[in-house]
Design a protein around this motif. Structure first.
Motif, mmCIF file in Angstrom:
data_model
loop_
_atom_site.group_PDB
_atom_site.id
_atom_site.type_symbol
_atom_site.label_atom_id
_atom_site.label_comp_id
_atom_site.label_asym_id
_atom_site.label_seq_id
_atom_site.Cartn_x
_atom_site.Cartn_y
_atom_site.Cartn_z
ATOM 1 N N VAL A 39 0.849 -1.193 0.000
ATOM 2 C CA VAL A 39 0.000 0.000 0.000
ATOM 3 C C VAL A 39 0.884 1.243 0.000
ATOM 4 N N CYS A 40 0.605 2.134 -0.894
ATOM 5 C CA CYS A 40 1.333 3.404 -0.945
ATOM 6 C C CYS A 40 0.677 4.419 -0.015
ATOM 7 N N SER A 41 1.520 5.162 0.728
ATOM 8 C CA SER A 41 1.087 6.315 1.532
ATOM 9 C C SER A 41 0.178 5.913 2.692
ATOM 10 N N LEU A 42 0.713 5.115 3.613
ATOM 11 C CA LEU A 42 -0.020 4.737 4.815
ATOM 12 C C LEU A 42 0.979 4.481 5.940
ATOM 13 N N SER A 43 0.892 5.270 6.984
ATOM 14 C CA SER A 43 1.738 5.104 8.163
ATOM 15 C C SER A 43 0.880 5.255 9.408
ATOM 16 N N TRP A 44 1.468 4.906 10.544
ATOM 17 C CA TRP A 44 0.728 5.044 11.791
ATOM 18 C C TRP A 44 0.384 6.502 12.062
ATOM 19 N N ASP A 45 1.266 7.405 11.711
ATOM 20 C CA ASP A 45 0.980 8.813 11.920
ATOM 21 C C ASP A 45 -0.189 9.270 11.059
ATOM 22 N N ARG A 47 -8.922 10.956 4.533
ATOM 23 C CA ARG A 47 -9.649 10.128 5.496
ATOM 24 C C ARG A 47 -10.703 9.289 4.807
ATOM 25 N N ALA A 48 -11.440 9.866 3.875
ATOM 26 C CA ALA A 48 -12.461 9.093 3.153
ATOM 27 C C ALA A 48 -11.819 8.000 2.310
ATOM 28 N N ARG A 49 -10.705 8.317 1.672
ATOM 29 C CA ARG A 49 -10.042 7.300 0.851
ATOM 30 C C ARG A 49 -9.442 6.187 1.705
ATOM 31 N N LEU A 50 -8.870 6.541 2.875
ATOM 32 C CA LEU A 50 -8.308 5.508 3.742
ATOM 33 C C LEU A 50 -9.404 4.624 4.333
ATOM 34 N N SER A 51 -10.484 5.246 4.770
ATOM 35 C CA SER A 51 -11.587 4.450 5.304
ATOM 36 C C SER A 51 -12.151 3.503 4.245
ATOM 37 N N ARG A 87 -3.393 7.977 12.750
ATOM 38 C CA ARG A 87 -3.761 8.795 13.905
ATOM 39 C C ARG A 87 -4.223 10.181 13.483
ATOM 40 N N ALA A 88 -3.658 10.704 12.396
ATOM 41 C CA ALA A 88 -4.019 12.054 11.950
ATOM 42 C C ALA A 88 -5.480 12.134 11.524
ATOM 43 N N VAL A 89 -6.003 11.060 10.954
ATOM 44 C CA VAL A 89 -7.399 11.063 10.486
ATOM 45 C C VAL A 89 -8.320 10.317 11.435
ATOM 46 N N GLY A 90 -7.786 9.809 12.556
ATOM 47 C CA GLY A 90 -8.627 9.194 13.585
ATOM 48 C C GLY A 90 -9.183 7.834 13.232
#
Length: 786
Positions: free
Chosen positions: A458-464, A631-635, A467-470
């Motif tokens: 997965v591109c562009s996903l970290s723990w920070d 946030r919408a794309r990650l969810s 947490r940034a998007v909850g």
């Protein structure tokens, strides 16, 4: 007009003698040249002209060489003063009769050879009809002792201006003037004649001829008396010192001041003040020596107009280059090498990136500090303070400061005050140890239950970012059997991250050696191929940007062709306008193809860019800000990944799914980098969530999700996969996650890009820009950051 003298005086060579007279200085009237007969008649009679052919010099010695305007102003000032001392200025003598009849009568009574009688009446200044003898007699008379307050105010200024011009002319002619005479007039007396009352005694007793002022005019432009206007050329020639404050500071006044008082940076001071503020907020770095050299270059005096303009252009260019050098932006060589990739960015994405550099809170702080500086600069020499501040920063930031600090603190220093370690040696020891690591995959036993291995990169996903998007409480995190919470991807860009994953069976390599060939045992997919797995490749994009597909196939040795994406719906558009397909549709297509396959074991490498910065929905009315849609794309991605796992479980296929991100998206950035910029591989970017899930075969997990908090990297992931190949989790329809993490190899935090390195040593992070260029990364050394 006066009647001609020849009409009243038959025996007169008056015409001849008047033609030979040099008129009073300033009188430019043309006189008719006498005829040859009248000149001869004058010579025969032997009459003496009323005016001598030549005048005696006004002054002795070098004054004969003075320009006409200096002598004129000098004599005019004396004449005005003499006339002012007469009772005429007090209104005692009535105005003389200047009618034509009276003048003619006086002329006839005076006789043929005495034309001076017609001009015996002393007239006010500006009367050009006095003879040289009269003027010399008038100037030789002593000055009347009258109160200075009865003299017109313009008198003092006229006398001193004439003396000043005389002094300048004498200097040009190489004639020296006594120092006591040169210091007799102050700047206030010269430029402010209204303050003459305080020095009335000096004005009465001093001789105007010797009254000089050693003023070297800033603007050597010759203008009429009393003309205070400055032309464009004069304003350009004004020195920086003369423009400070009220603009009336003369150049000679600065010569008596110390050096620090002569420094003036002008508007460039705001440039250095802004740098101090940004450095204090840790938004940029600061190189004191380079900035001091730039300030010295600005202070160099330049008089020639063209050279001054060239210096201004050079200063502006150097200011931009120096600000870029002090910033945390990628090195200029890196930017130039990636220019072809930057040209592929869409215009909306470029505008979005530029807008991220604008921070209204920072602009407010800069405006407030600039206002405070503007107020203080009217009262203190700010340039000297700026230079002193840069020298102080140089002393603080130099390596000598650490040695001095340790010398004074001695053994009482705490852990937080430990000296800077030799990070070059630390890095050499780290890579030497990593070069010895290797995870060997064994071929599964014949009676082992087969299963597939699916790597979701997965591109562009970290723990920070999570947490940034909850979304740290999303159900998918609890669905994993093993969750690695302190996994370091060691890279912040897609190409290097893919290479590191595809070489995961060996230890971590230096960034500069990743593109060189390595032993065959280091390639992950080839190791699985030798263990009986068929390797496959799938992407949800075309893989053309930065030749990502080529790097995977050549450097990662995954030479199989990617799965076709024809007919799939485009879910997003990438930052370069390329189509991005829906993850669930791509994975479901692969699952359908896998159902028709007869291979007992398959290893799939799937890469997705659904979370990449700059992606936007294909709808024309969608928001162009990719950070707002993250946030919408990650969810949506986490939901679809969980849905795929359910579909995989329902299909009856046994598989081990490893979700491992490439790097973070830097959604909220940090003090050194704007959001989305990943040139510095910070912990917020390279610490990624890695989850491993065993799916299918009605297998049951013993206990809850096993979380690993120790620092690990790709070797640990390969170690878990190798343990599952040796002991299949599907053998007894149940497994314990702890069986596969026993003896898990740890890896200290070291992340690299082409020119940046971030490493952790002794619980502290350090930032390296090259060999010997290390500094403490204080932002991540606080308790809150950890």
């Amino acid at each position: 007009m006066n009647r001609s003298v020849e009409q009243d005086e038959p025996n007169s060579n008056l015409r001849t003698s008047r033609a030979q007279v040099k008129h009073t200085i300033g009188d430019r009237r043309a006189v008719p040249r006498p005829s040859r007969d009248r000149r001869r008649a004058g010579e025969e009679t032997g009459s003496t002209p009323a005016y001598p052919a030549t005048e005696e010099p006004v002054a002795q010695g070098s004054q004969q060489k003075l320009p006409h305007w200096a002598a004129y102003l000098n004599l005019l000032g004396q004449q005005v003063k003499q006339a002012a001392q007469a009772p005429r200025w007090l209104g005692v003598i009535s105005k003389p009769d200047t009618s034509r009849k009276t003048r003619d009568t006086l002329g006839r009574r005076a006789g043929a050879s005495s034309v001076e009688a017609r001009y015996q009446v002393r007239r006010p200044n500006g009367d050009r009809r006095m003879s040289p003898e009269q003027r010399r007699t008038l100037m030789a008379q002593p000055l009347a002792q009258s109160p200075l307050k009865e003299i017109p105010r313009r008198l003092g200024y006229t006398i001193r201006l004439g003396a000043q011009l005389k002094q300048v002319a004498l200097k040009k002619l190489g004639v020296g003037v006594a120092p006591e005479q040169a210091a007799s007039i102050s700047k206030v007396q010269l430029w402010h004649p209204e303050q003459m009352d305080a020095g009335a005694g000096d004005a009465q007793n001093d001789n105007p001829v010797n009254l000089v002022a050693p003023v070297n005019p800033v603007n050597p432009v010759k203008r009429p008396i009393g003309d205070r206007r400055t032309g464009p050329r004069q304003r350009r020639n004004l020195s920086v010192e003369s423009r400070r404050g009220s603009g009336r500071v003369a150049a000679q006044d600065l010569s008596n001041k110390p050096i620090y008082a002569r420094l003036a940076l002008g508007t460039w001071a705001y440039y250095f003040i802004a740098k101090f503020v940004l450095f204090g907020m840790e938004l940029i770095g600061f190189h004191p020596l380079e900035n001091i050299a730039f300030a010295v270059f600005i202070l160099l005096p330049v008089k020639h107009r063209l050279v001054r303009r060239a210096k201004g252009l050079i200063s502006l260019s150097l200011a931009v280059v120096l600000l870029y050098y002090d910033s945390w932006l990628p090195p200029i060589g890196r930017v130039l090498s990636q220019a072809s990739l930057l040209s592929n960015f869409s215009l909306p994405y470029l505008i979005e990136l530029v807008a991220r550099f604008i921070s209204f809170p920072v602009l407010g702080v800069l405006a407030s500090v600039s206002l405070v500086y503007w107020v203080l600069s009217r009262r203190v020499n700010s340039a000297a303070l700026i230079m002193a501040g840069m020298l102080g920063l140089w002393l603080v930031l130099s390596p000598l400061s650490g040695f001095v600090e340790q010398t004074f603190k001695g053994e009482e220093s705490s852990v937080a005050d430990k000296p800077m370690p030799d990070m070059d040696k630390v890095m050499q020891a780290f890579f030497a140890e990593e070069a010895e690591r290797h995870i060997a995959f064994e071929r599964p036993k014949a009676n082992a239950v087969p299963f597939d291995v699916i790597f979701i990169h997965v591109c562009s996903l970290s723990w920070d970012d999570v947490r940034a998007v909850g979304l740290e409480q999303h159900p998918l995190w609890q669905r994993f059997d093993i969750l690695l919470k302190n996994f370091n991807s060691a890279a912040s860009y897609s190409g290097p991250a893919a290479i590191r994953l595809l070489r995961a069976t060996c230890g971590q390599q230096e960034h500069g050696k990743m593109y060189a060939p390595v032993p065959e045992k280091c390639y992950l997919m080839n190791s699985l191929l030798r263990s009986g797995f068929d390797t496959e490749l799938a992407l949800n994009h075309d893989g053309k940007f930065d030749d990502f597909l080529g790097q995977v196939q050549s450097t990662g040795r995954l030479t199989v062709p990617p799965m076709s994406l024809d007919g799939l719906v485009v879910a997003q558009r990438a930052f370069d306008g390329a189509p991005v397909y829906d993850d669930l549709e791509v994975l479901n297509r692969w699952l359908e193809i896998r159902k028709r396959s007869h291979s007992p074991r398959v290893a799939l490498y799937y890469n997705t860019v659904s979370l990449h910065d700059g992606n936007h929905l294909p709808d024309a009315h969608s928001t162009p800000n990719s950070l707002e849609t993250y946030r919408a794309r990650l969810s949506d991605f986490l939901d679809r990944t969980e849905q795929f796992m359910k579909s995989l479980d329902e299909s009856g296929r046994r598989a081990v799914v490893v979700m491992i991100p490439e790097h973070g998206g830097a959604v909220r950035g940090d003090k050194k980098q704007i959001a989305g910029l990943r040139e510095i591989p910070t912990p917020n970017i390279t610490l990624i969530p890695v989850g491993i899930k065993v799916i299918g075969g009605n297998v049951q997990r013993e206990g809850a999700t096993l979380s690993i908090d120790q620092p690990v990297s790709y070797v640990a992931m390969s170690y878990i996969v190798e343990r599952m190949l040796k002991k299949s989790p599907f053998n007894d329809n149940k497994f314990s996650p702890s069986d596969y993490v026993e003896g898990l190899p740890m890896t200290p935090f070291v992340s690299q890009n082409e020119q940046m390195t971030v490493a952790e040593h002794d619980n502290r992070y350090y930032l390296g820009r090259g060999p010997g260029q290390w500094e403490k990364y204080t932002e991540f050394n606080t308790a809150e950051a950890k």
